[in-house]
Motif scaffolding. Structure first.
Motif, PDB file in Angstrom:
ATOM      1  N   ILE A 529      63.309  32.451  68.805  1.00 56.78           N
ATOM      2  CA  ILE A 529      62.103  31.689  68.485  1.00 56.78           C
ATOM      3  C   ILE A 529      62.306  31.073  67.102  1.00 56.78           C
ATOM      4  CG2 ILE A 529      60.437  32.921  69.909  1.00 56.78           C
ATOM      5  CD1 ILE A 529      59.777  34.676  67.545  1.00 56.78           C
ATOM      6  N   PRO A 530      61.760  29.874  66.861  1.00 57.37           N
ATOM      7  CA  PRO A 530      61.980  29.219  65.570  1.00 57.37           C
ATOM      8  C   PRO A 530      61.296  29.968  64.438  1.00 57.37           C
ATOM      9  CG  PRO A 530      60.355  28.001  66.858  1.00 57.37           C
ATOM     10  CD  PRO A 530      60.916  29.059  67.757  1.00 57.37           C
ATOM     11  N   ALA A 531      61.957  29.949  63.282  1.00 58.64           N
ATOM     12  CA  ALA A 531      61.414  30.596  62.088  1.00 58.64           C
ATOM     13  C   ALA A 531      61.931  29.854  60.864  1.00 58.64           C
ATOM     14  CB  ALA A 531      61.830  32.073  62.029  1.00 58.64           C
ATOM     15  N   PRO A 532      61.118  29.739  59.821  1.00 59.54           N
ATOM     16  CA  PRO A 532      61.566  29.031  58.615  1.00 59.54           C
ATOM     17  C   PRO A 532      62.630  29.816  57.867  1.00 59.54           C
ATOM     18  CG  PRO A 532      59.406  30.007  58.253  1.00 59.54           C
ATOM     19  CD  PRO A 532      59.722  30.212  59.700  1.00 59.54           C
ATOM     20  N   MET A 550      63.723  29.864  42.022  1.00 58.52           N
ATOM     21  CA  MET A 550      62.864  29.634  43.161  1.00 58.52           C
ATOM     22  C   MET A 550      63.633  29.698  44.478  1.00 58.52           C
ATOM     23  SD  MET A 550      60.572  26.572  41.446  1.00 58.52           S
ATOM     24  CE  MET A 550      59.051  26.852  42.342  1.00 58.52           C
ATOM     25  N   MET A 551      62.867  29.836  45.531  1.00 61.96           N
ATOM     26  CA  MET A 551      63.387  29.915  46.889  1.00 61.96           C
ATOM     27  C   MET A 551      63.108  28.594  47.598  1.00 61.96           C
ATOM     28  SD  MET A 551      62.223  32.660  49.834  1.00 61.96           S
ATOM     29  CE  MET A 551      60.466  32.381  49.565  1.00 61.96           C
ATOM     30  N   ASP A 552      64.157  27.943  48.073  1.00 63.30           N
ATOM     31  CA  ASP A 552      64.014  26.737  48.880  1.00 63.30           C
ATOM     32  C   ASP A 552      63.737  27.202  50.303  1.00 63.30           C
ATOM     33  OD1 ASP A 552      64.430  24.522  50.543  1.00 63.30           O
ATOM     34  OD2 ASP A 552      65.936  23.649  49.232  1.00 63.30           O
ATOM     35  N   LEU A 553      62.462  27.226  50.668  1.00 63.27           N
ATOM     36  CA  LEU A 553      62.013  27.746  51.964  1.00 63.27           C
ATOM     37  C   LEU A 553      61.675  26.594  52.883  1.00 63.27           C
ATOM     38  CD1 LEU A 553      61.164  30.198  53.709  1.00 63.27           C
ATOM     39  CD2 LEU A 553      58.879  29.986  52.710  1.00 63.27           C
ATOM     40  N   GLU A 554      62.225  26.621  54.074  1.00 67.23           N
ATOM     41  CA  GLU A 554      62.034  25.565  55.056  1.00 67.23           C
ATOM     42  C   GLU A 554      60.554  25.393  55.393  1.00 67.23           C
ATOM     43  OE1 GLU A 554      64.881  24.451  58.843  1.00 67.23           O
ATOM     44  OE2 GLU A 554      64.181  26.497  58.604  1.00 67.23           O
ATOM     45  N   PRO A 555      59.975  24.198  55.186  1.00 63.64           N
ATOM     46  CA  PRO A 555      58.575  24.000  55.566  1.00 63.64           C
ATOM     47  C   PRO A 555      58.409  23.979  57.080  1.00 63.64           C
ATOM     48  CG  PRO A 555      59.334  22.297  54.034  1.00 63.64           C
ATOM     49  CD  PRO A 555      60.539  23.007  54.558  1.00 63.64           C
ATOM     50  N   ILE A 556      57.187  24.299  57.515  1.00 65.96           N
ATOM     51  CA  ILE A 556      56.867  24.196  58.941  1.00 65.96           C
ATOM     52  C   ILE A 556      56.657  22.725  59.281  1.00 65.96           C
ATOM     53  CG2 ILE A 556      55.226  24.846  60.735  1.00 65.96           C
ATOM     54  CD1 ILE A 556      56.956  27.130  59.646  1.00 65.96           C
ATOM     55  N   GLY A 557      57.275  22.272  60.346  1.00 63.38           N
ATOM     56  CA  GLY A 557      57.126  20.884  60.738  1.00 63.38           C
ATOM     57  C   GLY A 557      58.250  20.432  61.639  1.00 63.38           C
ATOM     58  N   ALA A 558      58.382  19.119  61.768  1.00 66.09           N
ATOM     59  CA  ALA A 558      59.359  18.560  62.690  1.00 66.09           C
ATOM     60  C   ALA A 558      60.784  18.914  62.307  1.00 66.09           C
ATOM     61  CB  ALA A 558      59.191  17.038  62.761  1.00 66.09           C
ATOM     62  N   ASP A 559      61.078  18.959  61.000  1.00 63.02           N
ATOM     63  CA  ASP A 559      62.461  19.196  60.576  1.00 63.02           C
ATOM     64  C   ASP A 559      62.980  20.546  61.053  1.00 63.02           C
ATOM     65  OD1 ASP A 559      62.506  16.765  59.280  1.00 63.02           O
ATOM     66  OD2 ASP A 559      61.999  17.583  57.322  1.00 63.02           O
ATOM     67  N   TYR A 560      62.162  21.593  60.874  1.00 60.08           N
ATOM     68  CA  TYR A 560      62.669  22.916  61.236  1.00 60.08           C
ATOM     69  C   TYR A 560      62.740  23.080  62.757  1.00 60.08           C
ATOM     70  CZ  TYR A 560      58.978  26.341  62.719  1.00 60.08           C
ATOM     71  OH  TYR A 560      58.055  27.089  63.393  1.00 60.08           O
ATOM     72  N   LEU A 561      61.878  22.406  63.486  1.00 61.67           N
ATOM     73  CA  LEU A 561      61.966  22.447  64.945  1.00 61.67           C
ATOM     74  C   LEU A 561      63.203  21.703  65.435  1.00 61.67           C
ATOM     75  CD1 LEU A 561      58.232  21.867  65.936  1.00 61.67           C
ATOM     76  CD2 LEU A 561      59.504  24.020  65.993  1.00 61.67           C
ATOM     77  N   GLU A 562      63.515  20.560  64.816  1.00 67.57           N
ATOM     78  CA  GLU A 562      64.712  19.820  65.205  1.00 67.57           C
ATOM     79  C   GLU A 562      65.970  20.611  64.861  1.00 67.57           C
ATOM     80  OE1 GLU A 562      64.431  16.047  63.301  1.00 67.57           O
ATOM     81  OE2 GLU A 562      62.739  15.372  64.526  1.00 67.57           O
ATOM     82  N   ARG A 563      65.948  21.287  63.733  1.00 62.19           N
ATOM     83  CA  ARG A 563      67.089  22.127  63.381  1.00 62.19           C
ATOM     84  C   ARG A 563      67.262  23.256  64.395  1.00 62.19           C
ATOM     85  NH1 ARG A 563      66.891  27.308  62.477  1.00 62.19           N
ATOM     86  NH2 ARG A 563      65.179  27.112  60.986  1.00 62.19           N
ATOM     87  N   HIS A 565      66.034  23.464  67.675  1.00 62.73           N
ATOM     88  CA  HIS A 565      66.335  23.008  69.037  1.00 62.73           C
ATOM     89  C   HIS A 565      67.607  22.160  69.095  1.00 62.73           C
ATOM     90  CE1 HIS A 565      62.703  24.577  70.858  1.00 62.73           C
ATOM     91  NE2 HIS A 565      61.941  23.936  69.993  1.00 62.73           N
ATOM     92  N   GLY A 566      67.961  21.526  67.973  1.00 62.98           N
ATOM     93  CA  GLY A 566      69.105  20.625  67.943  1.00 62.98           C
ATOM     94  C   GLY A 566      68.665  19.207  67.669  1.00 62.98           C
ATOM     95  N   ARG A 567      69.374  18.537  66.745  1.00 60.16           N
ATOM     96  CA  ARG A 567      69.023  17.162  66.400  1.00 60.16           C
ATOM     97  C   ARG A 567      69.046  16.276  67.631  1.00 60.16           C
ATOM     98  NH1 ARG A 567      66.341  17.351  61.685  1.00 60.16           N
ATOM     99  NH2 ARG A 567      67.453  18.635  60.188  1.00 60.16           N
ATOM    100  N   GLY A 568      68.003  15.485  67.760  1.00 58.92           N
ATOM    101  CA  GLY A 568      67.898  14.582  68.897  1.00 58.92           C
ATOM    102  C   GLY A 568      67.286  15.199  70.131  1.00 58.92           C
ATOM    103  N   LYS A 569      67.072  16.517  70.119  1.00 59.55           N
ATOM    104  CA  LYS A 569      66.457  17.179  71.264  1.00 59.55           C
ATOM    105  C   LYS A 569      64.936  17.124  71.145  1.00 59.55           C
ATOM    106  CE  LYS A 569      70.404  18.543  72.994  1.00 59.55           C
ATOM    107  NZ  LYS A 569      70.796  19.961  72.942  1.00 59.55           N
TER     108      LYS A 569
END
Length: 816
Positions: A529-532, A550-563, A565-569
């Motif tokens: 399951i997706p997680a930041p 500081m911690m560079d933490l992946e924001p919730i949104g399209a970018d982390y979902l594309e990462r 599931h796979g770019r272009g998916k």
């Protein structure tokens, strides 16, 4: 890397072709020619398929019988659900009509022309994504030309760039074009190249920029227009942005004749260096440009300093002009060395027409702040990569006044915790952003920044008492070790991301729990399951001051979902639960319950309360209807007994994925994911499993899990023995959890047992902990003026202890 790196150059127009266009000799196209401020490169015959073109796979095509003449690939305020106003235009520049029956378009779009589709001499034919929608755009006035509009084509013109091929009835290529939304293409054709709000910054674009409001331009914007139909479509210079809202489907384009000379490649490199890299204060800087075919005189680089030694330069810019001279196939100008932490803005100017000085790069329509490129002079700082934030003191102060003294609701303090506030009006500035520059690896990125944090905890940060008086500081408010959010334009994202979040590691110190949760959630064992993710830990400097680690933490949104599931998916719809766990203005508790009118703010519509509490983090144009239906349906099912409730959950949810989320959450000791701090995710239809549903729950803000802050020793490890089942008496057991930990208790316990004996084995969890500990650099953390809020070594050891104790506790509770 530096601000600008080399871009692959398109092939040069052949000498014979340019001569036929009465352009004279094409300087720089021949092997022996010395350029006069023109493009360079090996000559190719028009139409020769001797190698890749602009996208690495499109060979130039000479003067075609039918030419691709205009591409509208991302109209303003279009979206994936209703991107119905895309179009492609073809032109017959010949003297006889051509029947396109059986011809095809392929690549990003697919379309077969019907028999009898004739394009007359000098005529244009428009191929629409959705014909009826395009005909309805009043600005285009296509009613008189309706016979020249066909459609609907299949597929879509990719917003990030793509390829279009036109073949005739026997399959021979007639014309082809590859376009992009990055330099040196016209950036504005990508729905202005940046999001709504980018152009409202008056210091960047001026107070009267017509793009400041997107709504008047909906379905319009800029298209890509081909200048000359005899020049191959592979020549980037042959494509310009149409006038604002001036796309011309079915009619002649806005320009013709010779394509304008453009800068095809551009770099800023320290003198003496062959490749882009860090620019230091002792370095002169070589600006190198490769131009397209044609002639420009009096070519020069015009530059000025925006930030000088970390300080924003006050007053009108003082530009410096340095002539460019020929250097082989390129042109160079050498700029003087500057002090460290200096941001230099520059542009290439010259005369395409004698006596008329104009900007050659960036293009006039490009959405680049101040209309200038930039490079940065980096300080020599040892150690791992670090971030630098450049922000003017007034803008830095605005970040504070946007969120204080009012919090998200006017009249409610921004730093309140667990107190009732009965005010109702939302603070319109709560999430406003200001112009800033984020520098990483010596490369500056223009961005819009704001402070980051929850509704009640955004200002819950420590003052930096030791901020030096010699360093710039905000004009309003204190210097606090805040979390920051950065938003980037489409034309130049940061490492491919539209947003970056730098978390201050206050309550979440040292952030290790985020890393562990993400690794476990996304482990394919038991269903991923997706997680930041934590992208990195890094030092952050603001205007030269050592601000925080500081911690560079992946924001919730399209970018982390594309990462994930796979770019272009395809990706689904993610809703981030925003709440204080109580009523606050339009926000309701995010408990999964049916939202009712507020007792103290009854004037706020219930639908508005859903939209605020379950905030869309992607596909923002879609409605909240699916979420409302899910919650109301779940409540109704629960009220109709266990069997109905169970059937509803299995029909609407991806049970396996959701069970994994809750198993890891409860194993790790989740402590504040009841009314907030989780996401509801609806999978794309392509990924919905047979006999299952699209919905699941995913993680956010797991800062106190896995023993962080609670586990001191083998005998003092709070939460290591917490219940693994959903106790109805516990206030933190919300309706989503009960739907799975009660209605589907056997499946939940089976999943927890499975994971306890696989990825939750202490050896695996401790291995993950050790990996993230290796990323954290305590020495660098203690170099900052805001010291760490915890002892990372002690917290890591507590997490290891928790893993061992928790495994045994879960085993006991499940009775195996």
């Amino acid at each position: 890397m530096s601000a600008h790196v080399w871009f692959e150059s398109p092939r040069c127009v052949s000498l014979a072709l340019l001569a036929s266009l009465a352009l004279g000799a094409a300087a720089g196209c021949g092997d022996d020619d010395q350029p006069m401020a023109s493009g360079a490169g090996p000559a190719t015959e028009a139409g020769a398929a001797d190698g890749p073109g602009v996208d690495g796979g499109v060979a130039p095509v000479g003067a075609p019988r039918i030419a691709i003449s205009e591409i509208m690939y991302n109209p303003v305020l279009s979206n994936a659900d209703s991107n119905d106003h895309e179009f492609l235009e073809l032109h017959n520049a010949g003297t006889a009509g051509i029947d396109l029956g059986g011809w095809k378009l392929s690549g990003e779009i697919q379309f077969t022309f019907a028999a009898g589709t004739v394009v007359g001499p000098g005529q244009f034919l428009v191929v629409a994504k959705k014909r009826t929608a395009l005909l309805a755009v009043a600005k285009y006035n296509l009613a008189p030309l309706a016979g020249q509009v066909v459609g609907d084509f299949a597929g879509a013109l990719d917003d990030g760039g793509g390829r279009i091929v036109l073949t005739d009835a026997v399959g021979a290529t007639v014309d082809q074009a590859a376009y992009d939304d990055k330099f040196p293409w016209p950036l504005a054709a990508d729905s202005f190249g940046a999001g709504d709000g980018w152009f409202s910054e008056p210091e960047w674009f001026g107070p009267n920029d017509p793009r400041a409001l997107f709504a008047p331009h909906q379905n319009l914007g800029h298209s890509l227009e081909r200048v000359n139909f005899a020049v191959p479509a592979a020549e980037i210079a042959n494509w310009i942005a149409s006038p604002l809202d001036g796309a011309s489907p079915g009619r002649a384009n806005s320009a013709s004749g010779a394509p304008p000379v453009i800068v095809e490649e551009l770099s800023a490199v320290a003198a003496g260096q062959a490749m882009p890299g860090f620019i230091r204060e002792s370095d002169k800087v070589v600006i190198r440009a490769r131009l397209s075919a044609g002639t420009v005189t009096n070519l020069a680089v015009e530059s000025y300093l925006e930030f000088d030694k970390g300080r924003r330069v006050v007053g009108p810019p003082a530009p410096q002009i340095v002539p460019m001279v020929a250097d082989g196939a390129t042109f160079i100008a050498t700029l003087p060395a500057q002090p460290a932490r200096t941001l230099v803005r520059y542009r290439v100017v010259g005369e395409r027409t004698a006596g008329k000085r104009e900007v050659i790069s960036p293009r006039p329509s490009d959405p680049i702040p101040f209309g200038h490129h930039a490079y940065y002079v980096s300080p020599a700082i040892e150690g791992k990569p670090y971030y630098e934030i450049l922000v003017s003191p007034p803008n830095w102060g605005t970040l504070w006044t946007n969120v204080s003294p009012d919090g998200p609701v006017i009249g409610c303090p921004a730093d309140y915790l667990d107190t009732t506030c009965t005010e109702c009006n939302v603070n319109p500035k709560w999430n406003d952003r200001v112009p800033a520059v984020l520098v990483f690896g010596g490369e500056p990125f223009d961005t819009r920044a704001r402070y980051q944090g929850s509704l009640e905890g955004r200002l819950n940060a420590e003052d930096i008492q030791s901020w030096p008086a010699t360093l710039p500081r905000p004009t309003a408010g204190p210097v606090k070790a805040m979390s920051w959010s950065f938003s980037f334009p489409r034309y130049r994202r940061f490492e491919g991301l539209s947003r970056v979040l730098l978390n201050r590691l206050n309550q979440s110190c040292p952030g290790f729990a985020h890393h562990v949760a993400a690794r476990l959630d996304e482990d394919p064992s038991g269903g991923a399951i997706p997680a930041p993710r934590i992208r990195r830990y890094a030092r952050v400097f603001v205007n030269g001051g050592p601000y925080n680690y500081m911690m560079d933490l992946e924001p919730i949104g399209a970018d982390y979902l594309e990462r994930f599931h796979g770019r272009g998916k395809p990706v689904g719809d993610v809703y981030k639960v925003f709440s204080t766990g109580d009523d606050l203005g339009p926000w309701a508790p995010g408990l999964g319950q049916v939202i009712l009118p507020s007792d103290h703010c009854p004037m706020i519509p219930v639908r508005t309360r859903y939209e605020y509490t379950y905030k869309r983090e992607n596909h923002e144009w879609r409605s909240i209807d699916d979420m409302v239906s899910l919650i109301t349906g779940m409540s109704s099912a629960r009220d109709n007994g266990p069997a109905i409730w169970r059937e509803f959950m299995t029909r609407n949810f991806d049970v396996d994925a959701t069970m994994k989320y809750y198993a890891i959450q409860h194993w790790g000791g989740g402590w504040d994911d009841n009314g907030k701090n989780y996401n509801v995710y609806k999978l794309p239809k392509e990924l919905v499993k047979a006999n299952g549903g699209p919905w699941t729950i995913t993680s956010w803000d797991v800062d106190r899990m896995f023993g962080v802050g609670f586990c001191k020793s083998e005998t003092d490890c709070a939460r290591a023995d917490m219940p693994v089942r959903c106790d109805p008496e516990l206030p933190r057991c919300n309706r989503w959890k009960r739907g799975f930990l009660e209605a589907l208790l056997p499946e939940y316990e089976a999943k927890l047992k499975q994971l306890n004996e696989t990825i939750l084995q202490p050896t695996n969890v401790i291995k993950i902990i050790d990996e993230v500990v290796a990323q954290y650099d305590e020495t660098e953390a203690r170099q900052m003026l805001s010291p760490p809020m915890c002892d990372p070594a002690m917290e890591a050891e507590g997490m290891r202890t928790f893993a061992r104790l928790r495994y045994a506790s879960v085993k006991r509770q499940l009775g195996y």
